[in-house]
Design a protein around this motif. Structure first.
Motif: not given
Length: 291
Positions: A147-157
């Motif tokens: 999902s959008l949120e999952e990918v965004a979190k992965w990038v941040e992490d």
């Protein structure tokens, strides 16, 4: 399409790569001799790469970059929002450009008209092909169904796992634009002394070491890659601006000494104007950046 991934002109992605990974981008601007006539266009439709390099090396040409504008965000984002497509924007390091903040402000205004949509903006803390490789990895996760949120979190992490290592013949361009830090920066223009430049955790170009001569800088860069590569390091992207011999050396030695795939590319508008001629840089995903 689950959501659209955007980046900006700083990535130096090719038209082929943009199409292959389904990445869109926001154009920054450039000012040539006081006129805001051009965009930093990755397709080089408004001017050629050769023309850009001629401008950069001509001391009589005054050239500088500008931020992504609200109008650019509106024109690029709104068609997706109208179609019901959310957006993930992964932008150039906020330590080097104000575009991430400009996009955030423009997005807030856009979402007033499209309250059912989502726009997530991320300061990558990186630039050029370190940012490009980060976008590739985000696209792969999107295409796997994240999902959008999952990918965004992965990038941040994971954004602190992307590296730049390189050097350049002259630090004057970076220093004039306030885009290099570190005690070794002082030595950059002394005869024969070359800085080794990386991205630190703040997203700055950080001169963390110095060596004597470009040959030593090239060898030290290969050692840096060796020390910071891991199982995630698949490809080294080697760019240059009027430093083809350095690019060739790095490609040959990385392939023969480290056994890694190397893809070469020309440093384009935004980074090229910032660093000036005679620069090479290597970009990859590896161990976590600690500095």
């Amino acid at each position: 399409m689950a959501f659209q991934i955007f980046t900006d002109s700083c990535t130096d992605l090719s038209v082929k790569q943009l199409k292959e990974y389904n990445i869109d981008y926001l154009r920054m601007g450039i000012n040539v001799n006081g006129k805001d006539d051009y965009h930093a266009d990755l397709a080089f439709e408004e001017y050629s790469l050769e023309q850009l390099y001629n401008w950069i090396k001509d001391p009589n040409v005054k050239i500088k970059t500008s931020l992504v504008t609200f109008q650019e965000v509106l024109e690029k984002f709104e068609p997706y929002l109208k179609k019901g497509i959310d957006i993930l924007y992964i932008g150039c390091s906020g330590a080097l450009s104000g575009s991430v903040n400009a996009v955030r402000l423009a997005s807030e205004e856009l979402l007033e008209s499209y309250p059912e949509r989502k726009i997530i903006g991320i300061d990558s803390k990186r630039a050029d092909m370190a940012l490009g490789v980060m976008c590739f990895d985000a696209c792969k996760l999107r295409d796997e169904g994240k999902s959008l949120e999952e990918v965004a979190k992965w990038v941040e992490d994971n954004k602190q796992f992307y590296h730049e290592i390189g050097s350049l013949e002259n630090l004057s361009y970076l220093r004039a634009m306030g885009r290099v830090s570190g005690p070794a920066a002082f030595f950059g223009n002394l005869i024969g002394i070359k800085p080794l430049i990386m991205f630190n955790r703040k997203g700055e170009n950080y001169a963390f070491n110095k060596v004597r001569g470009m040959k030593a800088a090239l060898e030290a860069s290969i050692q840096y890659i060796k020390d910071n590569m891991n199982e995630d390091t698949k490809t080294i992207y080697v760019g240059s601006i009027m430093g083809d011999s350095y690019q060739k050396y790095m490609k040959e030695h990385i392939e023969s000494e480290l056994g890694l795939k190397v893809e070469t590319f020309p440093i384009g508008t935004i980074v090229g104007i910032g660093v000036g001629p005679g620069m090479y840089g290597c970009f990859f995903r590896g161990k976590e950046v600690k500095i």
